[in-house]
Write an enzyme that holds these catalytic residues in place. Structure first.
Site, PDB file in Angstrom:
ATOM      1  N   ARG A  12      -5.689  10.976  -6.012  1.00  0.00           N
ATOM      2  CA  ARG A  12      -6.996  10.334  -5.993  1.00  0.00           C
ATOM      3  C   ARG A  12      -6.920   9.041  -6.798  1.00  0.00           C
ATOM      4  NH1 ARG A  12      -7.940  13.132  -2.372  1.00  0.00           N
ATOM      5  NH2 ARG A  12      -9.670  14.596  -2.001  1.00  0.00           N
TER       6      ARG A  12
ATOM      7  N   GLU B 160     -12.740   2.863   0.038  1.00  0.00           N
ATOM      8  CA  GLU B 160     -12.147   3.280   1.311  1.00  0.00           C
ATOM      9  C   GLU B 160     -13.199   3.224   2.408  1.00  0.00           C
ATOM     10  OE1 GLU B 160     -10.119   7.030   0.999  1.00  0.00           O
ATOM     11  OE2 GLU B 160      -8.883   6.376  -0.687  1.00  0.00           O
TER      12      GLU B 160
ATOM     13  N   HIS C   8      -4.906   6.541   3.341  1.00  0.00           N
ATOM     14  CA  HIS C   8      -5.378   7.876   2.961  1.00  0.00           C
ATOM     15  C   HIS C   8      -5.152   8.874   4.109  1.00  0.00           C
ATOM     16  CE1 HIS C   8      -8.447  10.124   0.213  1.00  0.00           C
ATOM     17  NE2 HIS C   8      -7.465  10.914   0.597  1.00  0.00           N
TER      18      HIS C   8
END
Length: 329
Positions: free
Chosen positions: A240, A268, A287
């Site tokens: 993360r 994001e 991601h």
């Protein structure tokens, strides 16, 4: 009855034919293609014993929970349950399980790929050639290293951290772990040395971040910590962005002193004009570390297996308690 509040496209990616057939044999299913629609979800929950959640499912808060008088189990097809489960769910005694363990292997493999790329400066060579640099210029990069005998630091002996440790040790890396909860017996079993965070950062050629995103781990790696990385070191983050001060990391990367491989970001989608995109010493992916075909099917398999255990009155293997709500998604 089981309500599968997982959108159609995602449902097909997560549940393979075999696991879906097993689910059909054990429960009457109600499928929701708009799992974020609270009214539709509330109506479906009226007769539901089981709720299957996924990315985009509306959070099961007290209002929705009141519409589900028969609910016994929430089975989440992902990892962190905090975006989908309110504390009231635990107050009422509803069991909660999640499939995060199935993500460990694919994420660990990406972290391994990142590690090898940083050691061999593949990202720098690729950037130079794609940007039109002359061959002689493209050949230039900091010293390159192999993973055999490489000092690798791991921050967090989580499920993914342990899967990563297994992979890099199989290739000959010498691993040091920073994790205040890793026992001496577990460290011995993993074949790693345990040290404090500062020592891990200062002595590792590659440092891979696998710690949980909790209130206490916000910016675990800040300016002081990142400055401890040796010149030429690499940072891998598939966990993360919460764990790393992105502004501080960007400043370090701009000097060219260290390299990084990242799958997670503060914003994001990553803005198209974000400065990380232009740096030759950074490897970026959007991601998607856990999103292999096999990994997605493993999520569904884990979910169905947990539902079967629940229906058979057996112990759940991946049950979580109220403490799971402390994790940051």
């Amino acid at each position: 009855m089981a309500v599968v509040a997982v959108g159609g496209a995602l449902r097909e990616q997560v549940f393979g034919a075999e696991s879906w057939e097993r689910l059909l044999r054990r429960a009457d299913l109600v499928l929701l293609d708009r799992p974020g629609d609270r009214a539709e979800l509330a109506a479906a929950l009226a007769d539901a014993d089981i709720l299957v959640t996924g990315w985009g499912t509306a959070r099961l808060d007290p209002e929705l929970l009141a519409a589900a008088p028969r609910l016994e189990l929430v089975a989440h097809t992902g990892g962190a349950v905090s975006p989908y489960v309110h504390p009231a769910v635990f107050d009422r005694g509803v069991r909660v399980t999640q499939a995060g363990a199935a993500m460990a292997r694919p994420v660990a493999e990406v972290a391994l790929a990142f590690t090898l790329a940083l050691l061999h400066r593949i990202h720098r060579f690729d950037h130079a050639l794609r940007s039109g640099a002359a061959w002689e210029r493209a050949e230039q990069a900091p010293e390159r290293h192999q993973i055999l005998g490489c000092p690798v630091g791991v921050i967090g002996a989580s499920r993914t951290g342990r899967a990563y440790i297994e992979l890099v040790r199989a290739l000959g890396a010498e691993v040091t772990v920073s994790d205040p909860f890793l026992s001496a017996a577990d460290a011995e079993e993993l074949g790693v040395r345990v040290a404090g965070l500062d020592e891990v950062l200062a002595t590792s050629r590659i440092t891979a971040v696998h710690a949980p995103a909790l209130a206490g781990t916000r910016h675990l790696l800040g300016r002081r910590e990142l400055a401890l990385l040796p010149d030429g070191a690499g940072l891998v983050n598939t966990a993360r962005s919460w764990l790393v001060d992105e502004a501080a990391l960007l400043d370090e990367l701009r000097t060219g002193r260290i390299d990084a491989a990242l799958d997670v970001y503060d914003a994001e989608p990553l803005p198209t004009d974000h400065p990380l995109r232009a740096l030759p010493n950074v490897l970026l992916t959007p991601h998607r570390a856990a999103a292999t075909v096999e990994g997605r099917y493993a999520l569904g398999e884990s979910t169905v297996a947990e539902i079967e255990r629940h229906l058979d009155g057996r112990k759940l293997l991946h049950a979580v308690g109220r403490e799971a709500l402390e994790r940051v998604e």
